[in-house]
Enzyme design. Structure first.
Site, PDB file in Angstrom:
ATOM      1  N   ASP A 244       0.852  -1.180   0.000  1.00  0.00           N
ATOM      2  CA  ASP A 244       0.000   0.000   0.000  1.00  0.00           C
ATOM      3  C   ASP A 244       0.893   1.238   0.000  1.00  0.00           C
ATOM      4  O   ASP A 244       2.029   1.196   0.485  1.00  0.00           O
ATOM      5  CB  ASP A 244      -0.913   0.013   1.234  1.00  0.00           C
ATOM      6  CG  ASP A 244      -1.869   1.193   1.225  1.00  0.00           C
ATOM      7  OD1 ASP A 244      -2.554   1.409   0.209  1.00  0.00           O
ATOM      8  OD2 ASP A 244      -1.919   1.927   2.227  1.00  0.00           O
TER       9      ASP A 244
ATOM     10  N   GLU B  50       0.831   5.608   0.769  1.00  0.00           N
ATOM     11  CA  GLU B  50       0.158   6.853   1.150  1.00  0.00           C
ATOM     12  C   GLU B  50       0.820   7.960   0.334  1.00  0.00           C
ATOM     13  O   GLU B  50       2.025   7.893   0.049  1.00  0.00           O
ATOM     14  CB  GLU B  50       0.294   7.119   2.646  1.00  0.00           C
ATOM     15  CG  GLU B  50      -0.354   6.076   3.537  1.00  0.00           C
ATOM     16  CD  GLU B  50      -1.852   5.909   3.323  1.00  0.00           C
ATOM     17  OE1 GLU B  50      -2.488   6.860   2.814  1.00  0.00           O
ATOM     18  OE2 GLU B  50      -2.383   4.838   3.641  1.00  0.00           O
TER      19      GLU B  50
ATOM     20  N   GLU C 292      -6.306  18.290   4.157  1.00  0.00           N
ATOM     21  CA  GLU C 292      -7.294  17.217   4.036  1.00  0.00           C
ATOM     22  C   GLU C 292      -6.640  15.839   3.955  1.00  0.00           C
ATOM     23  O   GLU C 292      -7.223  14.828   4.373  1.00  0.00           O
ATOM     24  CB  GLU C 292      -8.191  17.436   2.818  1.00  0.00           C
ATOM     25  CG  GLU C 292      -7.476  17.518   1.477  1.00  0.00           C
ATOM     26  CD  GLU C 292      -7.055  18.930   1.116  1.00  0.00           C
ATOM     27  OE1 GLU C 292      -6.880  19.177  -0.104  1.00  0.00           O
ATOM     28  OE2 GLU C 292      -6.912  19.782   2.031  1.00  0.00           O
TER      29      GLU C 292
ATOM     30  N   HIS D  64      -5.303   5.987   8.164  1.00  0.00           N
ATOM     31  CA  HIS D  64      -4.757   5.199   7.072  1.00  0.00           C
ATOM     32  C   HIS D  64      -3.239   5.177   7.210  1.00  0.00           C
ATOM     33  O   HIS D  64      -2.593   6.213   7.299  1.00  0.00           O
ATOM     34  CB  HIS D  64      -5.141   5.814   5.723  1.00  0.00           C
ATOM     35  CG  HIS D  64      -6.567   5.583   5.349  1.00  0.00           C
ATOM     36  ND1 HIS D  64      -6.966   4.527   4.551  1.00  0.00           N
ATOM     37  CD2 HIS D  64      -7.688   6.261   5.664  1.00  0.00           C
ATOM     38  CE1 HIS D  64      -8.277   4.583   4.390  1.00  0.00           C
ATOM     39  NE2 HIS D  64      -8.736   5.624   5.054  1.00  0.00           N
TER      40      HIS D  64
ATOM     41  N   ASP E 230      -2.425  -0.915   6.670  1.00  0.00           N
ATOM     42  CA  ASP E 230      -3.362  -1.275   5.611  1.00  0.00           C
ATOM     43  C   ASP E 230      -2.873  -2.495   4.824  1.00  0.00           C
ATOM     44  O   ASP E 230      -3.679  -3.316   4.376  1.00  0.00           O
ATOM     45  CB  ASP E 230      -3.575  -0.092   4.668  1.00  0.00           C
ATOM     46  CG  ASP E 230      -4.481   0.971   5.272  1.00  0.00           C
ATOM     47  OD1 ASP E 230      -4.921   0.788   6.415  1.00  0.00           O
ATOM     48  OD2 ASP E 230      -4.751   1.984   4.600  1.00  0.00           O
TER      49      ASP E 230
END
Length: 230
Positions: free
Chosen positions: A7, A9, A52, A150, A155
């Protein structure tokens, strides 16, 4: 078969408009069994992280400022992955960012056929259902207690569990599909080494004689005689 569940980010949604990778997490699986080997790294994206995005990942510009650049992390990631198949949730997203970063370093990018997309697998398996990682964890009763934000490694660990369930769960480990190590669709258990000393028989001579007489009374068609069980 070696596979890497991974995964990423990132600072945003589009690697073509300046967004960069901020975190990488990988979990190694061999023959659908996690080996315990993982790879994890934070990456300085060399740009600010939007508010955000921080709310989702918890990774701030300040936190990432002293982390290594992808120049250092990328080769380590490539070495860990090796020639394994790569498994990701919404794989086109992660593939786009990984390939963008590799291209920036002049490294070979990964072709599409190196990836398995668990979101696509889940949509085919559960048509019309939500297939987010959270939704699939709930479907398979996988705990989300460790996931308040997250995170790439968290994850990846969750996704590894989801992936194994999507591919058949525990029954896959028994090789019920016939696609394992030559099982032909049968349950395959690991071979056991022979005993150091064979077990000795426990029947007495009189018991063996009594059994032979019992079998003789049943005639030549007795099952014991056909199967040569004495």
């Amino acid at each position: 078969m070696r596979e890497i569940v991974f995964d990423t980010e990132t600072t945003g949604l589009d690697p073509n408009t300046g967004d960069r990778v901020t975190e990488l997490g990988c979990v190694e699986i061999i023959d659908f069994i996690p080996t315990g080997k993982t790879f994890h790294a934070y990456v300085n994206p060399q740009r600010s992280v939007p508010k955000e995005v921080v709310e989702i990942t918890g990774l701030t510009t300040e936190f990432l400022a002293d982390k290594p650049l992808f120049d250092e992390v990328g080769p380590q990631f490539v070495e860990f992955v090796g020639d394994a198949t790569m498994v990701a949730h919404n794989a086109p997203f992660d593939r786009g960012f990984i390939n963008m970063e590799l291209a920036r370093l002049g490294l070979d990018i990964y072709p599409d056929d190196r990836f398995k997309d668990t979101a696509r697998i889940a949509r085919a398996k559960f048509p019309g259902s939500y297939v987010s990682l959270d939704a699939l964890c709930k479907r398979f009763d996988i705990s989300l207690d460790t996931r308040d934000k997250h995170g790439a490694l968290i994850d990846s660990l969750l996704l590894a569990e989801v992936y194994l369930e999507l591919m058949g769960g525990r029954t896959r480990a028994l090789d019920l599909s016939g696609q394992g190590s030559g099982g032909g669709g049968k349950v395959v258990f690991p071979a056991r080494s022979p005993r150091a000393e064979p077990l000795t028989g426990r029947q007495t001579d009189s018991e063996r004689a009594a059994h032979a007489a019992f079998v003789d009374e049943m005639g030549e068609n007795a099952l014991w005689k056909k199967l040569t069980i004495q």
